[in-house]
Design an enzyme around this catalytic site. Structure first.
Site, PDB file in Angstrom:
ATOM      1  N   TRP A 102       0.136   7.091  12.280  1.00  0.00           N
ATOM      2  CA  TRP A 102      -0.654   6.603  10.631  1.00  0.00           C
ATOM      3  C   TRP A 102      -1.720   5.767  11.104  1.00  0.00           C
ATOM      4  CZ3 TRP A 102      -0.034   9.714   7.212  1.00  0.00           C
ATOM      5  CH2 TRP A 102       1.212  10.467   6.976  1.00  0.00           C
ATOM      6  N   ASP A 170      -1.916  -1.354   6.368  1.00  0.00           N
ATOM      7  CA  ASP A 170      -1.462  -0.202   5.582  1.00  0.00           C
ATOM      8  C   ASP A 170       0.248  -0.545   5.549  1.00  0.00           C
ATOM      9  OD1 ASP A 170      -0.129   1.950   4.818  1.00  0.00           O
ATOM     10  OD2 ASP A 170      -1.173   3.285   6.553  1.00  0.00           O
ATOM     11  N   LYS A 194       7.380   5.605  -0.367  1.00  0.00           N
ATOM     12  CA  LYS A 194       8.449   4.935   0.543  1.00  0.00           C
ATOM     13  C   LYS A 194       9.206   4.081   0.166  1.00  0.00           C
ATOM     14  CE  LYS A 194       5.894   7.544   3.626  1.00  0.00           C
ATOM     15  NZ  LYS A 194       4.421   7.655   3.973  1.00  0.00           N
TER      16      LYS A 194
END
Ligand SMILES: *Cc1c(COP(=O)(O)O)cnc(C)c1O
Length: 358
Positions: A102, A170, A194
């Site tokens: 990511w 993030d 999530k």
């Protein structure tokens, strides 16, 4: 109906009470004769939900007044563009830490938009370790990190000292999993699916001085300050997702807030890591111990056939989503806030029995 124990990494498990509440109110919201998702996003009913969601974010994270809460669309992925578009100042540089899949995606978009320095790259150890410290470049606009690498299973446990350079994080896969020293962050963003609710919205928390950086030359949707000025109602927000996020946040508050949530998360992850560490090498976690994630627990076995058998047998016992990400293989148990303690215990027992049967 029997619900599965859902270890998927995202979209992921939601509290059954939240699903039930959505269901009960889906067709006729509080006697309106229509659903909340059929009414105007400027209605009184939606306004209450929207503002309660914003208020709960502020309350749970104990945000000081100089931070704004914004709900956006486009997933965390859109933030990979919006962060540099809004926060990278002129010809100045920004810094990225490359800690896994990511972080590298965030970096790949940023380099298309301006000058980017790599402050850390974990490639030599195959992204299994986080740096003890990172030093941003002189005059850096911001330092970006990925607080939890959802695929690699790493999580920052200590926040780097950036010497005044704003930290941008993030937090898609660990937002609201623990209290935060919020003053260390210039901006935090997180896709909902999530740890917050269903896919559709992305939460952004932005400090006022960073909002001032958004250039008037940016088109409206891409401009943070427009969303912040309009309380995330510049255009139609993802109303269903925000509604569900609000209900999830209400539940976290009822559980006693993020301190309690963190205790529960440490307990759950501890039970599964114990099953790995006490297996005499049957299960291996590739991540450096102090960087292990409380949210996404990755582990491997001696070979792929064993892992396949493990996943199949777990499914037969109602545990789904344990296959590792296609890029890295192995197994992964995602134990977000909404995974009950019993779920972690059931998985750990299964792991012990599976190893003993071999
Ligand atoms: C899932 C994930 C993303 C991507 O989120 P989308 O909402 O699908 O764009 C970004 N960062 C992290 C850490 C993630 O786990």
């Amino acid at each position: 109906m029997s619900r599965k124990l859902n270890f998927f990494a995202g979209p992921s498990t939601l509290p059954v009470e939240v699903l039930e509440e959505l269901k009960e109110n889906m067709v006729d919201y509080k006697g309106m004769g229509m659903s909340l998702i059929e009414t105007s996003h400027r209605s009184k009913e939606y306004d209450e939900v929207h503002n309660e969601a914003v208020g709960l974010v502020k309350e749970l994270l104990e945000l000081p007044d100089n931070y704004k809460v914004v709900f956006l669309g486009g997933g965390a992925t859109l933030q990979f563009s919006m962060v540099p578009m809004n926060l990278l100042i002129g010809e100045r540089v920004c810094d990225y830490t490359l800690t896994g899949v990511w972080a590298k995606k965030a970096y790949a978009d940023a380099v298309k938009l301006g000058k980017v320095n790599v402050a850390f790259d974990g490639k030599d150890d195959k992204y299994t370790q986080l740096p003890a410290s990172v030093m941003p470049s002189a005059g850096s606009s911001y330092l970006h990190l990925t607080s939890n690498e959802t695929i690699g299973g790493l999580q920052w446990q200590n926040w780097p000292d950036t010497g005044g350079v704003p930290l941008v994080a993030d937090m898609s896969s660990d937002i609201m999993s623990r209290p935060l020293p919020i003053e260390k962050f210039g901006m935090i963003y997180a896709g909902a699916q999530k740890n917050l609710g269903p896919a559709g919205t992305t939460l952004a928390i932005i400090r006022n001085d960073l909002l001032e950086r958004s250039s008037d030359n940016l088109t409206a949707y891409l401009n943070y300050s427009i969303h912040a000025d309009k309380n995330s109602l510049y255009n139609t927000p993802p109303v269903f997702s925000i509604w569900a996020v609000m209900l999830v946040l209400r539940r976290l508050k009822a559980l006693g807030g993020l301190g309690e949530v963190e205790k529960m998360n440490r307990k759950k992850a501890g039970i599964i890591y114990d099953a790995i560490d006490s297996s005499e090498g049957f299960y291996k976690c590739p991540v450096q111990t102090e960087n292990r994630s409380m949210m996404n627990i990755v582990f491997t076995m001696a070979n792929e056939d064993l892992e396949k058998e493990f996943v199949t047998k777990a499914e037969a016992e109602g545990m789904v989503g344990l296959k590792g990400h296609r890029d890295v293989g192995g197994c992964r148990a995602s134990v977000y806030n909404s995974m009950p303690l019993e779920g972690a215990k059931t998985l750990a027992d299964f792991m012990k029995n599976f190893a003993a049967s071999k």
